[in-house]
Design a protein around this motif. Structure first.
Motif, short mmCIF file in Angstrom:
data_model
loop_
_atom_site.label_atom_id
_atom_site.label_comp_id
_atom_site.label_asym_id
_atom_site.label_seq_id
_atom_site.Cartn_x
_atom_site.Cartn_y
_atom_site.Cartn_z
N LEU A 184 0.85 -1.18 0.00
CA LEU A 184 0.00 0.00 0.00
C LEU A 184 0.89 1.24 0.00
N ASN A 185 0.49 2.23 -0.79
CA ASN A 185 1.21 3.49 -0.69
C ASN A 185 0.67 4.25 0.52
N ALA A 186 1.30 5.37 0.86
CA ALA A 186 0.92 6.11 2.07
C ALA A 186 -0.53 6.56 2.02
N THR A 198 -6.34 5.87 3.80
CA THR A 198 -7.72 6.01 3.34
C THR A 198 -8.48 4.70 3.21
N ALA A 199 -7.78 3.59 3.19
CA ALA A 199 -8.46 2.29 3.04
C ALA A 199 -9.33 2.00 4.25
N THR A 200 -10.45 1.37 4.01
CA THR A 200 -11.27 0.89 5.12
C THR A 200 -10.59 -0.34 5.72
N THR A 210 0.38 2.09 10.66
CA THR A 210 1.80 2.20 10.36
C THR A 210 2.31 0.88 9.78
N THR A 211 3.33 0.99 8.97
CA THR A 211 4.05 -0.19 8.49
C THR A 211 5.50 -0.15 8.99
N ARG A 213 2.99 -7.00 9.24
CA ARG A 213 3.64 -5.80 8.73
C ARG A 213 2.82 -4.53 8.82
N LEU A 214 1.52 -4.64 8.84
CA LEU A 214 0.68 -3.45 8.92
C LEU A 214 -0.03 -3.44 10.28
N VAL A 215 0.17 -2.38 11.03
CA VAL A 215 -0.45 -2.24 12.34
C VAL A 215 -1.53 -1.16 12.27
N GLN A 216 -2.70 -1.50 12.80
CA GLN A 216 -3.72 -0.49 13.02
C GLN A 216 -3.96 -0.41 14.51
#
Length: 181
Positions: free
Chosen positions: A3-5, A10-12, A153-154, A132-135
């Protein structure tokens, strides 16, 4: 899940989960949540002591298909909850409705807070997708969503902290069917 920044911000969550390939883990560390989409069911539980296990009510019609689709693609979804004992009324409610999480395909475990004292934990609940991706989920003191309630964040250091914390909690935690209140 590259994913780009802009996409990251903006992704759900549904879009992020749809892009997840292997693992989705969720760590919950609060003893009270007060989010609007479960308020009626929680109030009814408090007055009757009976959970609403109807998967067509409340937030379940949105959540269950997301989980089933991810699990159907081979994503392993695990949820761990660190709780104070004796548990709060909210945790009793959450425990009572967890069969719906299990039916959807999640694995759920519970860890009494006294067994987490030596685990380095991030300051907020989080989802970690594919390591790798933290919400991070941010809540007010009363348990409702805070303004700007999600932070993503990644950063590999943050992802590693969350992965290590979750795995330590998971290995100590009690499977849902064995955890009694």
């Amino acid at each position: 899940m590259p994913l780009n920044a802009q996409q990251l911000n903006t992704a759900t969550f549904a879009e992020l989960l749809a892009a997840t390939e292997r693992t989705a883990v969720h760590l919950e560390m609060r003893d009270l949540y007060s989010v609007g989409d479960e308020a009626d069911d929680y109030a009814a539980f408090l007055s009757t002591g009976v959970p609403n296990l109807d998967p067509t009510r409340s937030f379940w019609p949105q959540w269950t298909p997301l989980v089933q689709e991810a699990v159907g693609r081979g994503v392993v979804m695990r949820r761990a909850r660190i709780v104070s004992e004796p548990v709060t009324d909210y945790i009793r409610y959450e425990h009572a409705i967890t069969p719906l999480n299990l039916q959807a395909g999640e694995q759920v475990r519970w860890l009494p807070r006294r067994h987490a004292s030596d685990i380095p934990l991030p300051g907020n609940d989080f989802w970690l997708l594919d390591d790798r991706l933290v919400q991070f989920n941010h809540f007010t003191g009363t348990g409702d969503w805070a303004d700007n309630g999600k932070e993503r964040t990644t950063d590999p250091t943050v992802a590693a902290l969350c992965a290590t914390a979750f795995e330590k909690v998971w290995e100590r935690a009690v499977p849902h069917d064995k955890y009694t209140l």
